[in-house]
Each structure stands twice: as structure tokens, then as C-alpha cells.
Design an enzyme around this catalytic site. Sequence first.
Site, PDB file in Angstrom:
ATOM      1  N   SER A  74       0.831  -1.206   0.000  1.00 35.15           N
ATOM      2  CA  SER A  74       0.000   0.000   0.000  1.00 35.15           C
ATOM      3  C   SER A  74       0.865   1.255   0.000  1.00 35.15           C
ATOM      4  O   SER A  74       2.065   1.201   0.267  1.00 35.15           O
ATOM      5  CB  SER A  74      -0.887   0.000   1.241  1.00 35.15           C
ATOM      6  OG  SER A  74      -1.478  -1.267   1.393  1.00 35.15           O
TER       7      SER A  74
HETATM    8  C1  LIG Z   1      -3.373  -4.141   0.046  1.00 36.51           C
HETATM    9  S1  LIG Z   1      -2.884  -5.798   0.194  1.00 36.51           S
HETATM   10  C2  LIG Z   1      -2.068  -5.854   1.757  1.00 36.51           C
HETATM   11  C3  LIG Z   1      -0.789  -5.076   1.838  1.00 36.51           C
HETATM   12  C4  LIG Z   1       0.172  -5.595   2.866  1.00 36.51           C
HETATM   13  N1  LIG Z   1      -0.213  -5.281   4.219  1.00 36.51           N
HETATM   14  C5  LIG Z   1       1.574  -5.142   2.584  1.00 36.51           C
HETATM   15  O1  LIG Z   1       2.197  -4.425   3.391  1.00 36.51           O
HETATM   16  O2  LIG Z   1       2.092  -5.524   1.522  1.00 36.51           O
HETATM   17  C6  LIG Z   1      -4.389  -6.633   0.604  1.00 36.51           C
HETATM   18  C7  LIG Z   1      -4.196  -8.118   0.873  1.00 36.51           C
HETATM   19  O3  LIG Z   1      -5.396  -8.634   1.413  1.00 36.51           O
HETATM   20  C8  LIG Z   1      -5.452  -9.995   1.050  1.00 36.51           C
HETATM   21  N2  LIG Z   1      -6.805 -10.510   1.267  1.00 36.51           N
HETATM   22  C9  LIG Z   1      -7.899 -10.387   0.471  1.00 36.51           C
HETATM   23  N3  LIG Z   1      -8.939 -11.045   1.007  1.00 36.51           N
HETATM   24  C10 LIG Z   1      -8.505 -11.582   2.170  1.00 36.51           C
HETATM   25  C11 LIG Z   1      -9.105 -12.383   3.172  1.00 36.51           C
HETATM   26  N4  LIG Z   1     -10.382 -12.753   3.084  1.00 36.51           N
HETATM   27  N5  LIG Z   1      -8.357 -12.759   4.219  1.00 36.51           N
HETATM   28  C12 LIG Z   1      -7.054 -12.392   4.331  1.00 36.51           C
HETATM   29  N6  LIG Z   1      -6.421 -11.655   3.400  1.00 36.51           N
HETATM   30  C13 LIG Z   1      -7.137 -11.247   2.339  1.00 36.51           C
HETATM   31  C14 LIG Z   1      -4.983 -10.002  -0.397  1.00 36.51           C
HETATM   32  O4  LIG Z   1      -4.539 -11.291  -0.786  1.00 36.51           O
HETATM   33  C15 LIG Z   1      -3.887  -8.937  -0.356  1.00 36.51           C
HETATM   34  O5  LIG Z   1      -2.628  -9.526  -0.234  1.00 36.51           O
END
Ligand SMILES: C[S@@+](CC[C@H](N)C(=O)[O-])C[C@H]1O[C@@H](n2cnc3c(N)ncnc32)[C@H](O)[C@@H]1O
Length: 376
Positions: free
Chosen positions: A99
Site C-alpha cells: 500500500s
Molecule cells: C493491500 S494488500 C495488503 C498489503 C500488505 N499489508 C503489505 O504491506 O504488503 C491486501 C491483501 O489482502 C489480502 N486478502 C484479500 N482477502 C482476504 C481475506 N479474506 N483474508 C485475508 N487476506 C485477504 C490479499 O490477498 C492482499 O494480499
Amino acid sequence: MSNATRLRRRLVEHLLAEGVLHDARWMTAFRSVPRHVFLPRFFVPAPNGWAAIDNGDDEWLRRVYSPGVLVIQLDDDSGLWERARYLGAQPGTPTSSSSQPSIMAIMLEELRVADGHRVLEIGTGTGYNTALLCHRLGSGLVYTVDIDPELVGAARERLAEIGYAPSCAAADGAEGFPAGVLYDRVICTCSVSSIPPAWLEQTVPGGLIVTTLNRPIGGGLVRIVAGEGATGHGRVLARDGRFMPLRAHRFKQSKVPDDDVAWRPARLPMEVLTEVRSRFEFFAGLHLPGVTASREGQSTRLAHPDGSWMRHRQAGSAFEVAEGGPRRLWEIVEAAYEEWLGLGEPGRDRFGLSLDGEDQVIWLDSPDGRTWPLRP
Ligand SMILES: C[S@@+](CC[C@H](N)C(=O)[O-])C[C@H]1O[C@@H](n2cnc3c(N)ncnc32)[C@H](O)[C@@H]1O
């Protein structure tokens, strides 16, 4: 001083200048944690989709420490990076990213952690935010979960590379991280349409949950204070942020017919509704649940799964709309705007949340005031 160290310092200066970073401990974390370890490859926008960049490319390191979001996965398919690398830019919707550092800084500060706090992060992604948490609290107190096992595996390895071993799991974060412990803090780096009751149950009473709301119009950052069991109360925060939604919480873009339409004059520009900095945006979103917005040429379109749709365009210095379906969406917008003016133009910080299991509402000014269901 290495190039990466210099670029990290510059990134922190940028966050300070933006006014999003105030806490000395988080400044040290951003200055110390090597973001480049977590981003050996990513995508950048290209004219016909997304182009692949990796750590052999000249601009790689500079981009890693730029203040922008860096997409690492499209359409839930980690194989698309290779495709883009060897066949050229690919179309797709981002499904994982590192992000924007500014929203990361805002959320980490809003989490109000103290030494000894046990933190659960939902959405491991690259692992960079996890690493910042490990730097601040020690990796023994950090738990992280992502729905994508490949991402979790890669993040775990990269965290280990710089000496961190938080508890990582590949699972649906909507269920929290049932390690049999309670967390002092929960941070979700994807957005949710409502607060999963499991998060409330797994947080100590008085503990905090920071997440963003997944609303196509009027999203926003919220901080919840957990109560007993699956209860809690919270506030919509003045500092805003947008994230990709939890997988199960994704919205489908509703269709707008392409036929010829009859235009009529409109009083308001579309920006009052769609511009993230508009004070009206949050209130508008409460009146347009499930309505998605998209741009098509010179017009902006709104649509709802019930078949209601509208288009808005600028005509000289005036505005025009065309509408169809069972409800007149622009009439709803204009009526909501009048009401918003009458209420004294409330911004995000006048809204709060009351949560009791699946029964979750947003309120204006006080829990006894006007309410809207969080997930209609
Ligand atoms: C914006 S990214 C996260 C960024 C991360 N914190 C970083 O520093 O790189 C959002 C993440 O949420 C995950 N995600 C989507 N649905 C999810 C779920 N139901 N449970 C856990 N993770 C999920 C996606 O796979 C994705 O990797």
C-alpha cells in the site's frame, strides 16, 4: 550510506512533509525496514495494462521507495507477473499490493500500539507492513494472515531474511487468526463491508481495531474499540484511506445501458460525490449503498444491481444527467445534498459505529442519533 538507506530517509521526509507521520518509533521503523526486500518484483501501470518490473531493472529501487502503491498481483493470479514480463503488459485488476506508505503510516499511528501489545494484521500481502509491526513490537507479538498461500509463503521468507519470525497463516482473515489468544490490536490492510464479528471476539475488551470500510462511494478509515464478545463501538476517522476489499467483500460493477438517453440539467458536479476529498462523499455513500461509479469517456456513470443507473456529464459550464431503472439515483444524490447542508455539512469525523454481532450501524453525532445499516 547505501542508496536504499538514502531513499528510505527521503521517503520518511516525504511522510513527515505530508503530515502523516508523527511518532518517533514509527519514524525509526520506516527508516529501518528495507521495503525493497519485500518488493523484488511488481507491476507499474502501462498504456495497455500493467507492465512487469523486477530488481534487475534500472528504475526498480527508486520506484520501491517512491511514495506510491506498488501492485504485486493481478486477478488473484501470481503467474500474471511472468506473463507480463515475457509477453508484455497485461490487463487485470490489482488484488495484492504494497500500500501507499502514507496510508500505512496513518493506519499504524491510528492503531495506538504500546510496547507489549499483541497485534493481528489481516492482509499480509508483501509482508512489508508486517515487518514494520515486527520492528516496533518484536515479531513474537505479531500475527498476520492472508487468504493467498503463495503470498504468505513469500512474505514469510522475506521476513525471515531480515530476522523476523511473526506467526503467519494462509486463511480467510474474516475469521481472524484463531490462535487461542486475544489481541490488543487488529489492523486490516484490506477493506471490509462490515466488521467481521470474529475480530471483535478475538480482541481484548478495550482493544482497538483499525480498518477501512469497503464502500464504492464514501469509504473511509475507522477505529473500533472492542467490547465484550462480538460487540464494539467506534468512530469514522477524519484521516481517510482506501484499500482493495477482502475477497468475499468485492463489489461487482453494475451495468449501465448504452442506448441513447435523454439528458436533463443537474445542479451539482459529479466531484461532490466521487472526489475522495469532498466532505459530502461519506454522507452521499450512506444514501447510495451498493451503487458503483465508473468513468466512460466524458461522462461518469452510477449503477446499482437493482437496475437503477445514471450518467452525468459537463455541458459547457453546466452539468447534465440521464437516468433510468427503478430509482432515480441523481434525485437521491440531490436530496441527500440538501439534507447534508441542513445538518451543517458533517464530515467523516461526525460519524460513528455501534456493533453487536451482525447488527452494525453507522450513526451521526451520537449512537441515539440518525443511523444507517453498515451493510444494507
Ligand atoms: C493491500 S494488500 C495488503 C498489503 C500488505 N499489508 C503489505 O504491506 O504488503 C491486501 C491483501 O489482502 C489480502 N486478502 C484479500 N482477502 C482476504 C481475506 N479474506 N483474508 C485475508 N487476506 C485477504 C490479499 O490477498 C492482499 O494480499
